[in-house]
Design a protein around this motif. Structure first.
Motif: not given
Ligand SMILES: Cc1cc2nc3c(=O)[nH]c(=O)nc-3n(C[C@H](O)[C@H](O)[C@H](O)COP(=O)(O)O)c2cc1C
Length: 401
Positions: A166-173
């Motif tokens: 919930e707290t992390d950003e998605v790893v878009e790369s």
């Protein structure tokens, strides 16, 4: 539940038995065309919006991770093939989901008897995703697309993408790099049109600490289609393969509701059950019973789902029919392609062609006899002289289990 011994006229049954016997020594790859001609049953089905010859496809896993396996599937007349799941990579080769990439281990094909005595099959295996790199996977995907494929059988990659808490950003790369690399292969070697892609939510993920939070799972299911869409260089037709989460049926229905509003092109329901004690995934009748029960609840709740693809204990045409009645346009098979060959009706031909022959032509458990029974019983009208598989999809009365 469907009756176990379908009732059909003796004249039609004789034709069925004759065809099953004639083709048992070496089941032909165009069996659906022969069935249409000789038995008046049209098995045409759909996968990811594409027309396929019959509903049975190869599910992602250990039977779709070499070129030779896919070649044999195409030669046997499979409906579609979903390749083994690769773990997404960023441009530098980093993998946030690296726990899901481990070397191949031995599989054990075992019987599994559930509560009321029905014997089914399961595969016990402690492996996870594709063990190699994304480079190796794109090479494999390319090889399979270049195989002779005169019927345009869909060949589809499967990915395990980053799933943040919930707290992390998605790893878009990782989304961007992996989807782009697969798309480049598709663009170069594929037959054109949008690339179909599956995103796997696996049973080992269901049993992992990361899946202990319902909100987190719902966020994944809600967000993944948008993350893939934003990452894809061109149109990608995404199928979300949902797990059997370690929660009750009501949560499973909630997951389908959220997934249905998230913009996936289709949903695959539902991956294997997870046994936290033995720490293994399993299938068999408990799996198909649960999946069908949840699909009934989904229909009763009036959820407007995208097209559905079934998976789980599709061990006969009859089980396929149960899923079809509950809205599934095709079925993804793994375990039934691995059971002892003595369980198949056919006596010759490749393992996959024998299995398909049984799924279609078994005299009591086959899909063809099941469809004809529904027709003769007045539940399924013929159109233009043909009884059609697609006409049964979603016709199970809502509220009946
Ligand atoms: C040995 C094994 C490996 C599997 N690997 C994957 C995988 O990599 N990706 C995936 O989406 N599903 C995987 N699955 C799940 C199957 O694709 C399928 O959905 C599930 O086993 C239910 O079908 P079945 O009852 O016919 O086996 C695997 C299943 C087995 C038995």
């Amino acid at each position: 539940m469907l009756i176990s011994r379908p009732v059909v006229s003796s004249k039609w049954r004789a034709l069925l038995e004759q065809l099953a016997e004639q083709t048992a020594g070496n089941p032909p790859d165009d069996l659906p065309a022969i069935i249409r001609e000789e038995l008046g049953i049209d098995l045409t089905a759909r996968y990811a919006g594409l027309t396929i010859a019959h509903p049975f496809g190869k599910a992602s896993g250990q039977l779709s991770f070499t070129r030779q396996q896919v070649e044999a599937d195409l030669a046997a007349g499979i409906g579609f093939v979903v390749l083994k799941t690769v773990v997404a990579e960023g441009p530098s080769g980093s993998r946030s989901m690296s726990d899901w990439s481990n070397p191949e281990t031995r599989m054990r094909v075992e019987t599994r008897t559930e509560g009321n005595g029905r014997r089914g099959w399961t595969v016990t295996w402690s492996g996870r995703g594709w063990a190699g790199s994304l480079d190796e996977y794109t090479e494999f995907f390319s090889e399979t697309l270049r195989l002779p494929n005169p019927r345009n059988v869909p060949i589809v990659p499967s990915v395990k993408y980053n799933l943040p808490d919930e707290t992390d950003e998605v790893v878009e790369s990782e989304y961007h790099h992996t989807t782009t690399r697969l798309y480049q292969v598709w663009d170069h070697d594929g037959p054109g049109g949008p690339m179909v892609l599956e995103k796997d939510f696996s049973p080992t993920l269901a049993g992992d600490d990361r899946s202990a939070s319902r909100d987190r799972i719902l966020r994944w299911v809600e967000s993944v289609p948008a993350w893939v869409r934003e990452a894809a260089p061109h149109e990608v037709r995404l199928g979300v393969k949902l797990m059997n989460a370690m929660f009750d049926d009501a949560f499973q229905v909630e997951m389908v509701r959220v997934a249905s509003q998230a913009g996936a092109a289709f949903l695959v329901g539902f991956n294997r059950l997870f046994d936290p004690g033995a720490h293994v995934a399993f299938g068999g009748w408990e799996l198909s019973d649960r999946n069908c029960r949840v699909l009934d609840l989904v229909r009763a709740a009036g959820i407007d789902t995208p097209p559905l693809s079934a998976t789980g204990n599709i061990s006969s045409g009859r089980v396929m029919l149960e899923y079809a009645l509950r809205g599934c346009e095709n079925g993804q098979v793994h375990t039934f392609f691995q059971i002892p060959q003595s369980e198949y009706l056919a006596t010759g031909g490749s393992r996959i062609s024998r299995a398909l022959h049984t799924l279609l032509l078994h005299p009591s458990q086959g899909l063809v006899v099941g469809l004809r029974h529904r027709h003769e019983a007045g539940h399924l009208e013929a159109r233009d002289g043909l009884v059609r598989f697609l006409d049964v999809v979603g016709t199970h009365p809502v509220g009946h289990t």
